[in-house]
Write a protein that holds these residues in place. Structure first.
Motif, short mmCIF file in Angstrom:
data_model
loop_
_atom_site.label_atom_id
_atom_site.label_comp_id
_atom_site.label_asym_id
_atom_site.label_seq_id
_atom_site.Cartn_x
_atom_site.Cartn_y
_atom_site.Cartn_z
N GLY A 151 23.03 22.32 33.38
CA GLY A 151 22.51 22.51 32.04
C GLY A 151 23.61 22.67 31.01
N THR A 152 24.68 23.39 31.37
CA THR A 152 25.81 23.58 30.46
C THR A 152 26.49 22.26 30.17
OG1 THR A 152 26.15 25.79 31.38
CG2 THR A 152 27.96 24.83 30.13
N LEU A 153 26.75 21.46 31.22
CA LEU A 153 27.42 20.17 31.03
C LEU A 153 26.54 19.19 30.26
CD1 LEU A 153 29.02 19.74 34.58
CD2 LEU A 153 30.09 20.60 32.50
N ALA A 154 25.22 19.23 30.50
CA ALA A 154 24.32 18.34 29.77
C ALA A 154 24.36 18.64 28.27
CB ALA A 154 22.90 18.47 30.32
N ARG A 155 24.40 19.91 27.92
CA ARG A 155 24.50 20.27 26.50
C ARG A 155 25.85 19.83 25.93
NH1 ARG A 155 21.89 24.90 28.44
NH2 ARG A 155 23.88 26.00 28.63
N PHE A 156 26.91 20.03 26.70
CA PHE A 156 28.25 19.69 26.21
C PHE A 156 28.37 18.19 25.93
CE2 PHE A 156 32.66 18.39 27.06
CZ PHE A 156 33.32 19.16 26.11
N PHE A 157 27.84 17.37 26.84
CA PHE A 157 27.93 15.91 26.67
C PHE A 157 26.75 15.33 25.89
CE2 PHE A 157 30.70 16.33 30.51
CZ PHE A 157 31.85 15.78 29.95
N ARG A 158 25.89 16.20 25.35
CA ARG A 158 24.72 15.78 24.57
C ARG A 158 23.87 14.78 25.35
NH1 ARG A 158 28.74 15.99 20.31
NH2 ARG A 158 28.23 17.66 18.84
N ALA A 159 23.51 15.17 26.55
CA ALA A 159 22.68 14.30 27.39
C ALA A 159 21.34 14.05 26.73
CB ALA A 159 22.48 14.94 28.76
N SER A 160 20.83 12.85 26.93
CA SER A 160 19.54 12.48 26.33
C SER A 160 18.37 13.15 27.04
CB SER A 160 19.37 10.96 26.36
OG SER A 160 19.45 10.47 27.70
N THR A 161 18.59 13.64 28.27
CA THR A 161 17.54 14.32 29.04
C THR A 161 17.98 15.75 29.32
OG1 THR A 161 16.93 12.24 30.10
CG2 THR A 161 16.15 14.27 31.13
N VAL A 162 17.09 16.69 29.10
CA VAL A 162 17.38 18.10 29.37
C VAL A 162 17.01 18.39 30.82
CG1 VAL A 162 16.86 20.48 28.78
CG2 VAL A 162 16.96 18.73 26.98
N PRO A 163 17.93 18.87 31.65
CA PRO A 163 17.58 19.21 33.04
C PRO A 163 16.60 20.37 33.08
CG PRO A 163 19.81 19.94 32.53
CD PRO A 163 19.36 19.12 31.36
N ASP A 164 15.56 20.23 33.93
CA ASP A 164 14.51 21.24 33.97
C ASP A 164 14.08 21.57 35.40
OD1 ASP A 164 13.25 18.93 34.67
OD2 ASP A 164 11.73 18.98 33.10
N HIS A 165 14.97 21.36 36.37
CA HIS A 165 14.67 21.62 37.78
C HIS A 165 13.57 20.71 38.31
CE1 HIS A 165 17.38 25.00 38.13
NE2 HIS A 165 16.87 25.53 37.04
N ARG A 166 13.42 19.54 37.73
CA ARG A 166 12.62 18.48 38.30
C ARG A 166 13.58 17.34 38.64
NH1 ARG A 166 7.09 18.69 37.95
NH2 ARG A 166 7.27 16.98 39.46
#
Length: 578
Positions: A151-166
């Motif tokens: 989740g931290t890395l996804a925010r840092f790289f501005r991922a288009s999908t938010v990880p949600d444990h799915r």
């Protein structure tokens, strides 16, 4: 000298030409041998473009624990009718054929896939594997990201999908993280798959430059302290072989990002040799608690242990507290979290109708009408001492039952809870039965631990010996649960008594204090593990060292089974501990 032009094979496979299969799994637990896959998500990418996706729920034939359902949103009902594991494995292996597997914390996901293949007769292909967590530890600094969670890395790289444990959502987020990390690798001169794999595991330049810090470290058990240029302690650890352990911090085997960062700051390593591994373990705990090094994560705050207290007042109640004081109250714990303390409290409330309010309650306030009531008496869950409907004598009976369950006989709580579990299971309400089972197990684990601590702390002095790793004997003097001294009887010593007397004579004096126990919970756990290890002999015991008949110690096997049994609970009366 004439130069020789390298071949394309020498350059490796360019990252832009590699096909990656980014995979993520959801499971019923953390053990690949005992737990199953509930969902799989995979995204195939090449040259920055998505070329395929695979996502499905999986019926692994195992129950999904309630806390996993809360975390992932996947319930038992959702996987009913989903493809079985062999079918999903076949599809995934075909989907990923000829690609490089990528996962965040890859050992977890790959471990589950390998275990499933072995269980169902599939040969595991020799997939190359990249771990985005390892890459992040190498290319991102602590100033950029506080941790390497997805989740931290996804925010840092501005991922288009938010990880949600799915699974599929997390795999899509990992794709964006992978692309961001690959861009960063270019700054390090990494352009091929082979370079990326070696780069993720290779020691950093800082690690290589600090190898000389291990030159003067002795062998044998002890504690080591990494310090910076100003003398601040950065990290504390212990080992049975100081030299080997400290050297490992400067090699590729050390992959923890925080530790690699710490090595880059460290300027010296100080060591404290110890006669035994037990003393090294205890010294480490005490030093971490005293100095609270910024790079140690565990054992820094023993004072924050969580306890369940049966208060000492006119109408006692159960309270979650941070201290275990030397008073007349009964204590249960310590607990690993406030949530587990609440589960144990709920188990006690189901057996003993103690009041659940926090209002000050005395006979004078009740007589003066200065108290208020709640709905629990109408539900049969409280005798309502707050308005005088329950006499102090009747309420004292509930308190005595709760105190006995916490400090001695846990049988009444177990019998009442098992009755409810059997009834719920008989009604096919398995998730509720599992919730009640987990409450009971939380209570029993805490009662078992508290009763062991109380028994050990009741001994003014206990002297024990254990066979040493190279012959002879290791000695330990334990006073009121605290390690007071250790020593060694060398191999071939004609008499042991002088060594015992010398160890006892130099042992620390342990006095009573405001806390109930003279040592912290982790220290007492270490001492008890040592005392229960094979070959230990009691040399001297002052006082009595015993656990109560009917206490939680006798139910230890069932406690472990309640958490480790992968089969659904179905009201099996034959496995009851009472």
């Amino acid at each position: 000298m004439q130069g020789v032009q390298g071949t394309l094979d020498d350059l490796g496979t360019p990252l832009a030409e590699v096909t990656f299969t980014v995979v993520d799994l959801e499971t019923t637990g953390g053990s690949a041998d005992e737990c199953g896959i509930t969902e799989i998500g995979a995204v195939k990418v090449r040259g920055g473009a998505v070329i395929g996706e695979l996502g499905t729920l999986v019926d692994c034939g195992l129950p999904i624990p309630p806390f996993i359902s809360v975390l992932t949103g996947i319930t038992q009902q959702m996987v009913v009718g989903a493809p079985r594991v062999p079918e999903v494995l076949a599809s995934f292996l075909e989907f990923a054929r000829g690609t490089v597997l990528v996962a965040h914390n890859a050992p977890f996901d790959v471990g589950f896939l390998k275990a499933a293949c072995a269980r169902h007769g599939y040969a595991w292909p020799a997939f190359p594997v990249l771990d985005t967590a390892d890459l992040a530890r190498r290319v991102l600094t602590r100033e950029e990201v506080p941790d390497r969670k997805l989740g931290t890395l996804a925010r840092f790289f501005r991922a288009s999908t938010v990880p949600d444990h799915r699974a599929l959502a997390d795999a899509r987020a990992t794709v964006d993280v992978l692309h961001g990390l690959l861009e960063r690798l270019g700054a390090f001169g990494v352009a091929s798959l082979e370079e990326a794999k070696s780069f993720a595991k290779a020691p950093t330049k800082e690690q290589q430059a600090k190898r000389h810090l291990a030159d003067a470290v002795p062998s044998g058990p002890g504690v080591y302290l990494f310090e910076d240029a100003s003398g601040e302690i950065l990290y504390i650890g212990k080992s049975g072989d100081l030299r080997t352990r400290v050297r490992s911090y400067f090699t590729a085997s050390e992959t923890r990002g925080r530790v690699r960062e710490m090595v880059g700051i460290a300027e010296r390593v100080r060591t404290i040799p110890c006669p035994t591994a037990l003393e090294a373990e205890i010294r480490e705990l005490r030093l971490i608690a005293a100095h609270k090094p910024r790079y140690n994560r565990r054992s820094k705050f023993p004072e924050r242990a969580i306890w369940l207290k049966l208060t000492d007042e006119a109408f006692p109640r159960l309270s979650v507290v941070r201290e275990c004081r030397s008073d007349e109250a009964a204590y249960l714990g310590p607990f690993p979290s406030a949530g587990s303390a609440e589960e144990a409290r709920a188990a006690l409330y189901e057996t003993t109708p103690l009041r659940q309010c926090n209002q000050p309650l005395t006979e004078r306030r009740i007589a003066a009408g200065k108290t208020h009531t709640c709905a629990l008496p109408e539900l049969g869950r409280c005798g309502s001492p707050c308005d005088g409907r329950e006499t102090p004598e009747a309420y004292a009976g509930h308190v005595a039952l709760a105190r006995a369950a916490m400090t001695g006989d846990a049988g009444p709580v177990v019998r009442a809870a098992r009755g409810r579990i059997d009834r719920l299971a008989g009604e096919l309400r398995y998730e509720e039965a599992a919730q009640r089972r987990d409450r009971l197990a939380a209570f029993l684990r805490a009662a078992w631990r508290a009763q062991r601590f109380a028994a050990l702390a009741a001994c003014p002095e206990l002297v024990a010996a254990r066979p040493g790793p190279s012959g002879g004997w290791e000695l330990a003097v334990i006073r009121r649960g605290r390690l007071a001294a250790t020593g060694v009887i060398p191999p071939g010593a004609p008499r042991y008594r002088p060594y015992v007397d010398a160890c006892v004579a130099t042992a620390e004096t342990v006095l009573d204090g405001p806390q109930r126990f003279a040592a912290g919970p982790e220290e007492m756990d270490c001492v008890l593990r040592w005392l229960e290890s094979p070959g230990v002999r009691l040399v001297e015991v002052t006082g009595v060292w015993s656990c109560p008949v009917g206490g939680a110690e006798g139910m230890r096997a069932w406690i472990d089974g309640a958490y480790g049994d992968p089969k659904p609970y179905a009201g099996r009366r034959g496995d009851s501990p009472v």
